[in-house]
Motif scaffolding. Structure first.
Motif, short mmCIF file in Angstrom:
data_model
loop_
_atom_site.label_atom_id
_atom_site.label_comp_id
_atom_site.label_asym_id
_atom_site.label_seq_id
_atom_site.Cartn_x
_atom_site.Cartn_y
_atom_site.Cartn_z
N THR A 68 24.33 -8.48 -26.46
CA THR A 68 25.68 -8.93 -26.06
C THR A 68 26.72 -8.43 -27.04
O THR A 68 27.76 -7.90 -26.65
CB THR A 68 25.72 -10.47 -25.97
OG1 THR A 68 24.81 -10.89 -24.97
CG2 THR A 68 27.11 -10.96 -25.63
N ASN B 168 13.75 -13.73 -27.12
CA ASN B 168 14.68 -13.47 -26.02
C ASN B 168 16.11 -13.83 -26.42
O ASN B 168 17.05 -13.09 -26.12
CB ASN B 168 14.30 -14.29 -24.79
CG ASN B 168 12.97 -13.91 -24.21
OD1 ASN B 168 12.36 -12.94 -24.63
ND2 ASN B 168 12.52 -14.67 -23.26
N THR B 169 16.27 -14.96 -27.08
CA THR B 169 17.59 -15.42 -27.51
C THR B 169 18.22 -14.43 -28.48
O THR B 169 19.38 -14.05 -28.33
CB THR B 169 17.48 -16.81 -28.17
OG1 THR B 169 16.93 -17.72 -27.23
CG2 THR B 169 18.82 -17.32 -28.63
N PHE C 113 21.75 -10.96 -20.05
CA PHE C 113 20.72 -10.32 -20.87
C PHE C 113 19.52 -11.25 -21.07
O PHE C 113 18.38 -10.82 -21.03
CB PHE C 113 21.29 -9.91 -22.24
CG PHE C 113 22.07 -8.63 -22.22
CD1 PHE C 113 21.55 -7.49 -21.63
CD2 PHE C 113 23.32 -8.56 -22.80
CE1 PHE C 113 22.26 -6.30 -21.61
CE2 PHE C 113 24.04 -7.38 -22.79
CZ PHE C 113 23.51 -6.25 -22.20
N GLY C 114 19.80 -12.52 -21.30
CA GLY C 114 18.71 -13.48 -21.51
C GLY C 114 17.80 -13.60 -20.31
O GLY C 114 16.57 -13.63 -20.44
N TYR D 1 25.63 -12.69 -22.37
CA TYR D 1 24.48 -13.29 -23.05
C TYR D 1 23.49 -13.87 -22.04
O TYR D 1 22.28 -13.66 -22.16
CB TYR D 1 24.97 -14.38 -24.02
CG TYR D 1 23.87 -15.22 -24.60
CD1 TYR D 1 23.04 -14.72 -25.59
CD2 TYR D 1 23.64 -16.51 -24.13
CE1 TYR D 1 22.02 -15.49 -26.12
CE2 TYR D 1 22.63 -17.28 -24.66
CZ TYR D 1 21.83 -16.77 -25.66
OH TYR D 1 20.82 -17.53 -26.17
N ILE E 56 15.80 -10.27 -19.87
CA ILE E 56 14.75 -10.13 -20.89
C ILE E 56 13.61 -11.11 -20.61
O ILE E 56 12.43 -10.75 -20.74
CB ILE E 56 15.34 -10.34 -22.30
CG1 ILE E 56 16.26 -9.18 -22.66
CG2 ILE E 56 14.24 -10.47 -23.35
CD1 ILE E 56 17.09 -9.40 -23.90
N ALA F 289 19.01 -11.10 -26.70
CA ALA F 289 20.18 -11.23 -25.82
C ALA F 289 21.46 -11.30 -26.62
O ALA F 289 22.47 -10.68 -26.25
CB ALA F 289 20.03 -12.49 -24.95
#
Length: 174
Positions: A129, A121-122, A106-107, A103, A110, A125
């Motif tokens: 995930t 974004n959250t 990815f966050g 997570y 991004i 992500a």
């Protein structure tokens, strides 16, 4: 500002008794006072590992007591319970730590790609995930993982912005 004097210097009392309302750290010019997603990633990963270990230990204790309920209190029973606590603690810590790592990675990617820090974004992500974590289950597993990640991070984004949404709804009704 009160000062005290000596023969050699005139110093402010702030050097001796610093005020509580001043900044504690000196920030470089142009730096934000809030932490970015990358700085928060370390807290997120560590917090998830510790939470997973605590939850797993409690789950291991529950399972160990359940499996050994017919045994008398002795060293073999204690060892078996401790083995369950250790196994479950490590399993849950590894699972939640891996999810937090994915997570956070990815966050950060991004955020750097888009150049913006927002709830999109959250949610992205979390969805990615879930998809990657369940990718070994085929297309159906990827879909389930993505939906689970989307749901959890969507609920988090709603919770995080609840006051803002409540205020904007109240303004629209006026």
């Amino acid at each position: 500002m009160p000062t005290f004097q000596s023969r050699y210097t005139i110093q402010s009392c702030l050097f001796v008794f610093p005020c509580q309302d001043t900044d504690e750290f000196i920030l470089p010019t142009g730096a934000n006072k809030t932490r970015g997603r990358f700085e928060l990633a370390f807290f997120t990963i560590g917090g998830c590992c510790m939470t997973g270990a605590a939850f797993g230990a409690l789950n291991g204790l529950r399972l160990g007591l359940k499996e050994t309920q017919n045994m008398a209190w002795s060293k073999p029973r204690n060892v078996q319970i401790l083995n369950m606590v250790t196994r479950q603690g490590a399993l849950w810590a590894n699972t939640l730590g891996s999810l937090a790592l994915l997570y956070s990675a990815f966050g950060v990617v991004i955020e750097k790609t888009r150049g913006a820090e927002d709830d999109l974004n959250t949610i992205a992500a979390g969805t990615l995930t879930g998809m990657l974590y369940k990718s070994t289950g085929g297309v159906r597993g990827i879909a389930r993982g993505g939906i689970a990640g989307l749901t959890l991070t969507g609920l988090y984004a709603l919770y995080n912005n609840w006051e803002h949404m409540k205020g904007s709804i109240a303004r629209q009704s006026l």
